[in-house]
Design a protein around this motif. Structure first.
Motif, PDB file in Angstrom:
ATOM      1  N   LEU A   1      12.792  -0.508  -1.055  1.00 48.80           N
ATOM      2  CA  LEU A   1      11.520   0.150  -0.763  1.00 48.80           C
ATOM      3  C   LEU A   1      11.156   1.207  -1.798  1.00 48.80           C
ATOM      4  CD1 LEU A   1       9.134   0.289   1.127  1.00 48.80           C
ATOM      5  CD2 LEU A   1      10.378   1.951   2.500  1.00 48.80           C
ATOM      6  N   PRO A   2      12.041   2.156  -2.149  1.00 48.84           N
ATOM      7  CA  PRO A   2      11.646   3.172  -3.132  1.00 48.84           C
ATOM      8  C   PRO A   2      11.500   2.638  -4.551  1.00 48.84           C
ATOM      9  CG  PRO A   2      13.948   3.475  -2.508  1.00 48.84           C
ATOM     10  CD  PRO A   2      13.380   2.457  -1.571  1.00 48.84           C
ATOM     11  N   LEU A   3      12.198   1.585  -4.915  1.00 46.45           N
ATOM     12  CA  LEU A   3      12.146   1.090  -6.285  1.00 46.45           C
ATOM     13  C   LEU A   3      11.178  -0.072  -6.468  1.00 46.45           C
ATOM     14  CD1 LEU A   3      15.902   1.162  -7.428  1.00 46.45           C
ATOM     15  CD2 LEU A   3      14.100   2.842  -7.845  1.00 46.45           C
ATOM     16  N   GLY A   4      11.078  -0.939  -5.493  1.00 53.42           N
ATOM     17  CA  GLY A   4      10.287  -2.144  -5.649  1.00 53.42           C
ATOM     18  C   GLY A   4      11.091  -3.238  -6.326  1.00 53.42           C
ATOM     19  N   PRO A   5      10.674  -4.490  -6.189  1.00 55.24           N
ATOM     20  CA  PRO A   5      11.461  -5.613  -6.712  1.00 55.24           C
ATOM     21  C   PRO A   5      11.688  -5.569  -8.217  1.00 55.24           C
ATOM     22  CG  PRO A   5       9.819  -6.394  -5.160  1.00 55.24           C
ATOM     23  CD  PRO A   5       9.521  -4.951  -5.400  1.00 55.24           C
ATOM     24  N   ARG A   6      10.677  -5.217  -9.003  1.00 53.07           N
ATOM     25  CA  ARG A   6      10.820  -5.284 -10.461  1.00 53.07           C
ATOM     26  C   ARG A   6      11.740  -4.197 -10.991  1.00 53.07           C
ATOM     27  NH1 ARG A   6       4.545  -5.637 -12.056  1.00 53.07           N
ATOM     28  NH2 ARG A   6       4.468  -4.187 -10.312  1.00 53.07           N
ATOM     29  N   LEU A   7      11.541  -2.960 -10.545  1.00 51.99           N
ATOM     30  CA  LEU A   7      12.396  -1.871 -11.017  1.00 51.99           C
ATOM     31  C   LEU A   7      13.814  -2.029 -10.483  1.00 51.99           C
ATOM     32  CD1 LEU A   7      12.769   0.713 -12.587  1.00 51.99           C
ATOM     33  CD2 LEU A   7      11.882   1.996 -10.625  1.00 51.99           C
ATOM     34  N   LEU A   8      13.959  -2.479  -9.252  1.00 50.69           N
ATOM     35  CA  LEU A   8      15.296  -2.724  -8.708  1.00 50.69           C
ATOM     36  C   LEU A   8      16.024  -3.777  -9.540  1.00 50.69           C
ATOM     37  CD1 LEU A   8      17.551  -2.528  -6.619  1.00 50.69           C
ATOM     38  CD2 LEU A   8      16.260  -4.089  -5.159  1.00 50.69           C
ATOM     39  N   SER A   9      15.337  -4.863  -9.873  1.00 58.17           N
ATOM     40  CA  SER A   9      15.956  -5.923 -10.673  1.00 58.17           C
ATOM     41  C   SER A   9      16.370  -5.397 -12.042  1.00 58.17           C
ATOM     42  CB  SER A   9      14.985  -7.098 -10.826  1.00 58.17           C
ATOM     43  OG  SER A   9      14.678  -7.671  -9.579  1.00 58.17           O
ATOM     44  N   ALA A  10      15.492  -4.626 -12.694  1.00 58.68           N
ATOM     45  CA  ALA A  10      15.820  -4.082 -14.017  1.00 58.68           C
ATOM     46  C   ALA A  10      17.015  -3.139 -13.942  1.00 58.68           C
ATOM     47  CB  ALA A  10      14.609  -3.349 -14.595  1.00 58.68           C
ATOM     48  N   THR A  11      17.065  -2.311 -12.897  1.00 63.44           N
ATOM     49  CA  THR A  11      18.130  -1.323 -12.782  1.00 63.44           C
ATOM     50  C   THR A  11      19.478  -1.973 -12.526  1.00 63.44           C
ATOM     51  OG1 THR A  11      16.523   0.265 -11.894  1.00 63.44           O
ATOM     52  CG2 THR A  11      18.854   0.775 -11.594  1.00 63.44           C
TER      53      THR A  11
ATOM     54  N   ASN B   1      15.098  -6.945  10.117  1.00 66.43           N
ATOM     55  CA  ASN B   1      14.979  -7.535  11.442  1.00 66.43           C
ATOM     56  C   ASN B   1      13.542  -7.573  11.916  1.00 66.43           C
ATOM     57  OD1 ASN B   1      14.475  -4.886  11.884  1.00 66.43           O
ATOM     58  ND2 ASN B   1      16.123  -4.541  13.347  1.00 66.43           N
ATOM     59  N   GLY B   2      12.599  -7.235  11.034  1.00 69.27           N
ATOM     60  CA  GLY B   2      11.203  -7.322  11.401  1.00 69.27           C
ATOM     61  C   GLY B   2      10.701  -6.119  12.184  1.00 69.27           C
ATOM     62  N   ARG B   3      11.562  -5.106  12.419  1.00 71.58           N
ATOM     63  CA  ARG B   3      11.124  -3.933  13.168  1.00 71.58           C
ATOM     64  C   ARG B   3      10.528  -2.911  12.220  1.00 71.58           C
ATOM     65  NH1 ARG B   3      15.357  -2.514  17.597  1.00 71.58           N
ATOM     66  NH2 ARG B   3      15.391  -0.608  16.411  1.00 71.58           N
ATOM     67  N   PRO B   4       9.524  -2.134  12.681  1.00 71.88           N
ATOM     68  CA  PRO B   4       8.840  -1.207  11.786  1.00 71.88           C
ATOM     69  C   PRO B   4       9.759  -0.135  11.235  1.00 71.88           C
ATOM     70  CG  PRO B   4       7.578  -1.573  13.807  1.00 71.88           C
ATOM     71  CD  PRO B   4       8.921  -2.193  14.012  1.00 71.88           C
ATOM     72  N   GLN B   5       9.399   0.368  10.066  1.00 71.24           N
ATOM     73  CA  GLN B   5      10.119   1.480   9.455  1.00 71.24           C
ATOM     74  C   GLN B   5       9.892   2.752  10.265  1.00 71.24           C
ATOM     75  OE1 GLN B   5      12.018   1.779   6.793  1.00 71.24           O
ATOM     76  NE2 GLN B   5      11.862  -0.235   5.876  1.00 71.24           N
ATOM     77  N   ARG B   6      10.873   3.649  10.257  1.00 68.24           N
ATOM     78  CA  ARG B   6      10.713   4.939  10.921  1.00 68.24           C
ATOM     79  C   ARG B   6      10.251   6.016   9.950  1.00 68.24           C
ATOM     80  NH1 ARG B   6      15.993   3.715  13.033  1.00 68.24           N
ATOM     81  NH2 ARG B   6      15.839   2.848  15.122  1.00 68.24           N
ATOM     82  N   ARG B   7      10.233   5.676   8.625  1.00 72.90           N
ATOM     83  CA  ARG B   7       9.969   6.721   7.649  1.00 72.90           C
ATOM     84  C   ARG B   7       8.500   6.816   7.274  1.00 72.90           C
ATOM     85  NH1 ARG B   7      14.372   5.461   3.155  1.00 72.90           N
ATOM     86  NH2 ARG B   7      13.857   3.337   3.744  1.00 72.90           N
ATOM     87  N   GLY B   8       7.644   5.991   7.856  1.00 68.82           N
ATOM     88  CA  GLY B   8       6.224   6.164   7.669  1.00 68.82           C
ATOM     89  C   GLY B   8       5.653   5.562   6.406  1.00 68.82           C
ATOM     90  N   TYR B   9       6.324   4.634   5.782  1.00 70.03           N
ATOM     91  CA  TYR B   9       5.771   3.991   4.610  1.00 70.03           C
ATOM     92  C   TYR B   9       4.660   3.030   5.029  1.00 70.03           C
ATOM     93  CZ  TYR B   9       9.645   5.666   1.772  1.00 70.03           C
ATOM     94  OH  TYR B   9      10.553   6.444   1.101  1.00 70.03           O
ATOM     95  N   ALA B  10       3.621   2.995   4.251  1.00 72.40           N
ATOM     96  CA  ALA B  10       2.557   2.023   4.455  1.00 72.40           C
ATOM     97  C   ALA B  10       2.694   0.909   3.448  1.00 72.40           C
ATOM     98  CB  ALA B  10       1.187   2.706   4.311  1.00 72.40           C
ATOM     99  N   ALA B  11       1.997  -0.171   3.703  1.00 66.66           N
ATOM    100  CA  ALA B  11       2.080  -1.308   2.797  1.00 66.66           C
ATOM    101  C   ALA B  11       1.635  -0.937   1.399  1.00 66.66           C
ATOM    102  CB  ALA B  11       1.238  -2.464   3.335  1.00 66.66           C
ATOM    103  N   SER B  12       0.651  -0.070   1.294  1.00 67.39           N
ATOM    104  CA  SER B  12       0.152   0.328  -0.025  1.00 67.39           C
ATOM    105  C   SER B  12       1.137   1.199  -0.788  1.00 67.39           C
ATOM    106  CB  SER B  12      -1.170   1.074   0.136  1.00 67.39           C
ATOM    107  OG  SER B  12      -1.002   2.217   0.952  1.00 67.39           O
ATOM    108  N   ASP B  13       2.143   1.770  -0.080  1.00 68.82           N
ATOM    109  CA  ASP B  13       3.127   2.624  -0.741  1.00 68.82           C
ATOM    110  C   ASP B  13       4.260   1.834  -1.359  1.00 68.82           C
ATOM    111  OD1 ASP B  13       1.806   4.915   0.152  1.00 68.82           O
ATOM    112  OD2 ASP B  13       2.876   4.899   2.061  1.00 68.82           O
ATOM    113  N   MET B  14       4.329   0.545  -1.113  1.00 65.84           N
ATOM    114  CA  MET B  14       5.472  -0.230  -1.528  1.00 65.84           C
ATOM    115  C   MET B  14       5.278  -0.746  -2.950  1.00 65.84           C
ATOM    116  SD  MET B  14       6.192  -2.361   1.937  1.00 65.84           S
ATOM    117  CE  MET B  14       7.759  -3.002   1.330  1.00 65.84           C
ATOM    118  N   PRO B  15       6.085  -0.256  -3.899  1.00 66.92           N
ATOM    119  CA  PRO B  15       5.937  -0.718  -5.275  1.00 66.92           C
ATOM    120  C   PRO B  15       6.403  -2.147  -5.423  1.00 66.92           C
ATOM    121  CG  PRO B  15       7.869   0.673  -5.087  1.00 66.92           C
ATOM    122  CD  PRO B  15       7.175   0.710  -3.748  1.00 66.92           C
ATOM    123  N   GLU B  16       5.777  -2.842  -6.344  1.00 64.44           N
ATOM    124  CA  GLU B  16       6.197  -4.201  -6.672  1.00 64.44           C
ATOM    125  C   GLU B  16       6.655  -4.280  -8.118  1.00 64.44           C
ATOM    126  OE1 GLU B  16       3.312  -7.130  -5.689  1.00 64.44           O
ATOM    127  OE2 GLU B  16       3.544  -6.848  -3.549  1.00 64.44           O
TER     128      GLU B  16
END
Length: 321
Positions: free
Chosen positions: A173-183, A306-321
């Motif tokens: 969630l904090p890194l996103g797929p591309r940055l996570l893969s690079a790291t 598991n498909g359950r909502p996050q408790r930390r309040g992230y929105a879909a627009s906050d998720m880096p790709e």
């Protein structure tokens, strides 16, 4: 199945098909120093991924807590370098089908482990689908000769496959797929170099010939850059449990491509196993159920596995790709 889930399923499936079709590339690297080859693979992949990591990549990396860096190191060590080493070690005393069967059980382990870590019970549809995928993978590959060491290293390979999904959940969630893969590719390249020097000394790296270079390029560009990003984009949308279901497509893709290069045949057992894998994936991913109108699950809600909502309040627009 809503549009977000469908896209995530397609991305995860595509990534696993790429991995399954890469076994031919692995076969031509038998004489190349293993750890040195992994260093080249992950190092090149990192260089290709860095410009694609997105805006604010440096800031997102600096914001990571020390425990998250430890998790990234474990992800690279267990799910990438360790997984590949375990498969090679298992195949020294076991036929390739043996570690393949154990790795085919990864969907079952993830379907149980992720909800337990989240304090909930495994979803029945995902669990039943994972069991079908595991049975289908076994049917496709069959069972081969082995001994205690082969089984032990196959279990390690299973742990690596599970770790590749589970260890990524809190940092995706904090890194996103591309940055996570690079790291993780950068970390895996460093870890591979350490293993290579320790195991092969000064001969840990040599210039590959034409065929080896082509195989390493395929692994770096197609399997790692494209495959990793697609895998984590899929996992971001449908969660670790459902994404891991698609790992059952790895032996199916391998079985389908083997006849093309003369390393195997596709018969009734492979067809039956492929059907079971596809049925399990469809059941566990929700493809057999209709999405309720107007209630599409946002990407952030499906991230935890598991498909359950996050408790930390992230929105879909906050998720880096």
């Amino acid at each position: 199945m809503n549009a977000t889930t469908a896209r995530g399923a397609l991305l995860a499936a595509f990534a696993c098909v790429l991995v399954g079709g890469s076994f031919t590339a692995n076969s031509v690297l038998a004489d190349y120093p293993y750890a040195g080859g992994q260093f080249l693979r992950y190092g090149l992949a990192c260089l290709l991924l860095v410009p694609w990591a997105g805006k604010g990549a440096a800031g997102r990396l600096r914001a990571l807590a020390p425990r998250q860096w430890v998790r990234l190191a474990l992800l690279a060590a267990v799910g990438m370098v360790g997984f590949n080493l375990a498969v090679i070690a298992a195949e020294r005393t076991a036929e390739p089908a043996v570690p393949g069967v154990f790795v085919g059980c990864a969907p079952v382990v993830v379907a149980v482990l992720v909800p337990l870590l989240d304090g909930s019970r495994p979803g029945q549809a995902v669990l039943y689908g994972a069991l079908l995928v595991a049975v289908g993978a076994f049917t496709v590959q069959g069972w081969g000769r082995t001994n205690g060491a082969g089984i032990a290293f196959s279990v390690c390979a299973l742990a690596g496959e599970v770790g590749f999904a589970v260890l990524a959940v809190p940092v995706l969630l904090p890194l996103g797929p591309r940055l996570l893969s690079a790291t993780v590719c950068a970390v895996a390249a460093l870890e591979s170099a350490v293993v290579a020097v320790a195991s092969d000394g000064t001969g840990w790296l040599r210039r590959p010939d034409g065929v080896e270079a082509a195989a390493l390029l395929w692994q770096a560009v197609v399997v790692t850059v494209v495959g990793f990003v697609c895998w984590y984009m899929g996992m971001q949308r449908i969660g670790a449990e459902r994404a891991t279901l698609f790992s059952g497509l790895i032996p199916v893709a391998a079985a389908c491509t083997a006849p093309l290069v003369g390393t195997g045949s596709y018969g009734l057992a492979q067809a039956a196993g492929s059907a079971l894998v596809c049925l399990g994936v469809a059941l566990g991913s929700g493809a057999l159920t209709r999405a309720e109108s107007g209630r599409a699950t946002p990407p952030a809600a499906s991230f935890r596995g598991n498909g359950r909502p996050q408790r930390r309040g992230y929105a879909a627009s906050d998720m880096p790709e």
